[in-house]
Scaffold this active site. Structure first.
Site, PDB file in Angstrom:
ATOM      1  N   HIS A 192      -3.046   6.318   4.566  1.00 57.18           N
ATOM      2  CA  HIS A 192      -1.618   6.504   4.835  1.00 57.18           C
ATOM      3  C   HIS A 192      -1.157   7.880   4.330  1.00 57.18           C
ATOM      4  O   HIS A 192      -1.577   8.336   3.261  1.00 57.18           O
ATOM      5  CB  HIS A 192      -0.787   5.469   4.076  1.00 57.18           C
ATOM      6  CG  HIS A 192      -0.894   4.058   4.580  1.00 57.18           C
ATOM      7  ND1 HIS A 192      -1.604   3.687   5.701  1.00 57.18           N
ATOM      8  CD2 HIS A 192      -0.333   2.909   4.102  1.00 57.18           C
ATOM      9  CE1 HIS A 192      -1.488   2.380   5.880  1.00 57.18           C
ATOM     10  NE2 HIS A 192      -0.732   1.873   4.921  1.00 57.18           N
ATOM     11  N   CYS A 249       0.810  -1.224   0.000  1.00 62.06           N
ATOM     12  CA  CYS A 249       0.000   0.000   0.000  1.00 62.06           C
ATOM     13  C   CYS A 249       0.844   1.276   0.000  1.00 62.06           C
ATOM     14  O   CYS A 249       0.561   2.223  -0.741  1.00 62.06           O
ATOM     15  CB  CYS A 249      -0.943  -0.011   1.191  1.00 62.06           C
ATOM     16  SG  CYS A 249      -0.184  -0.571   2.719  1.00 62.06           S
TER      17      CYS A 249
END
Ligand code: A2P
Length: 346
Positions: A249, A134
């Site tokens: 994130h 990710c």
């Protein structure tokens, strides 16, 4: 009638699996039948996708046989992919694997469709296409337009601020439980299983296992996967940090371009905005920059705080934010499937 594709989702009850069903529906993916798979614990339960309900079945070695699955998304951990992906391939499916297990295999393409769609062609070697880590996905989405703008990148230094969703549902539940315990004045009794320390009201400078070179596995994934996706030997040095954010994130990224480059922030903004699925939000005066709450539930990678280094003309700093469960996992996987259909004419 246009062709429809039968889909299996391994890890159908997990954080990424659930998101895959949402993205398939939102993208009007040409879904035929759906086979949701999980462990024996979840078998018999139901999931909903594209207005229909489907029974969750237990993942077994022969569950793919005779089911005519075209695409199997795997998101149930590396060991599950290692053992069961070959059975899905054997039964005729292309596997799009969300785990780290096959990513560095030279016979498995590692793909971010906006960056290296041409690599999808390599799927025939093993029948598997790997979805990158990710943190790597959102990094390369912001690097690629700048690599193309200046022709090269000399090195990248990145510090991540990674949401708990990266550890799946149990990571998200652990943060919520610890916050509840905090308000009940019993945080010191709270358990931690998903993370090596308490995550509520804390930051942990360790994501994944330690490696002998003093980096973590997550940090080395960013280094190695960026090279493979960009097809260029760009040195990436990462510090990966877990923060008490639910599901997007953030990354503080420093890019060093070749000596002769003089970074032009306006050109950088334009190049980023012109790149598919990337958007600049950048007005410090007005307090405008991307944050996890900006990115959550979105399929866009956002970039802000774009500025030239104070001391070197060829160095740029920026802040990159994306939804880990979508851009960093489910959306990228579904976009791979779309590109696979488009490019391979299957
Ligand atoms: P289950 O819900 O039955 O445990 P997350 O990443 O959110 O933790 O989710 C992990 C997903 O992977 C879940 O759907 C989980 O199913 C599934 N899973 C975990 N271990 C296995 C296994 N050995 N076989 C099949 N599915 C598994």
């Amino acid at each position: 009638m246009s062709r429809k594709y039968n889909i299996a989702v391994v890890g159908a009850t997990g954080a990424v699996g659930e998101e895959i069903f949402r993205v398939l529906e939102e993208y009007n993916f040409p879904v035929g039948d759906i086979l949701p798979l999980a462990s024996a614990r979840s078998a018999g339960g139901e999931i909903e996708c594209c207005g229909k309900k489907y029974k969750v079945e237990e993942l077994t070695e022969d569950v793919f046989e005779g089911r005519d699955i075209d695409i199997a998304f795997f998101s149930a951990g590396g060991s599950v992919s290692a053992k069961y992906a070959p059975y899905a391939v054997e039964a005729g499916a292309v596997v799009i694997d969300n785990t780290s297990h096959f990513r560095m295999d030279p016979d498995v393409p590692l793909v971010v469709p906006e960056v290296n769609p041409q690599d999808i062609a390599g799927w025939r070697e093993k029948g598997i296409i790997a979805n990158p880590n990710c943190s790597t996905i959102q990094l390369v989405l912001a690097l690629k337009p700048l690599y193309d703008l200046y022709g090269d990148i000399k090195r990248v230094d990145v510090a991540t601020y990674q949401a708990v969703s990266g550890a799946g549902k149990s990571g998200m539940e652990e943060l919520v439980m610890q916050m509840k315990d905090f308000f009940a004045f019993k945080l010191d009794e709270s358990e931690h299983k998903a993370f090596p320390h308490q995550i509520a009201l804390n930051v942990i400078p360790q994501v994944d296992k330690p490696m002998p070179n003093g980096y973590t596995r997550e940090e080395m994934k960013m280094t190695n996967e960026t090279k493979k996706i960009m097809g260029s030997n760009i040195p990436v040095s990462a510090t990966c940090v877990r923060v008490p954010v639910l599901r997007s994130h953030s990354e503080a990224v420093t890019i060093t371009f070749p000596e002769d480059v003089v970074v032009d922030v306006e050109k950088v903004r334009l190049a980023l905005n012109d790149f598919p699925d990337v958007e600049v939000i950048d007005n410090l005066e007005k307090g405008l920059y991307p944050m996890p709450v900006t990115a959550t539930d979105s399929d866009t990678t956002y970039v802000g705080r774009i500025r030239k280094d104070l001391f070197n003309d060829n160095i740029l700093h920026m802040w990159v934010v994306a939804d880990q469960l979508r851009v960093g996992a489910a959306t990228n996987a579904v976009r791979i499937a779309q590109k696979w259909i488009e490019l391979e004419d299957v």
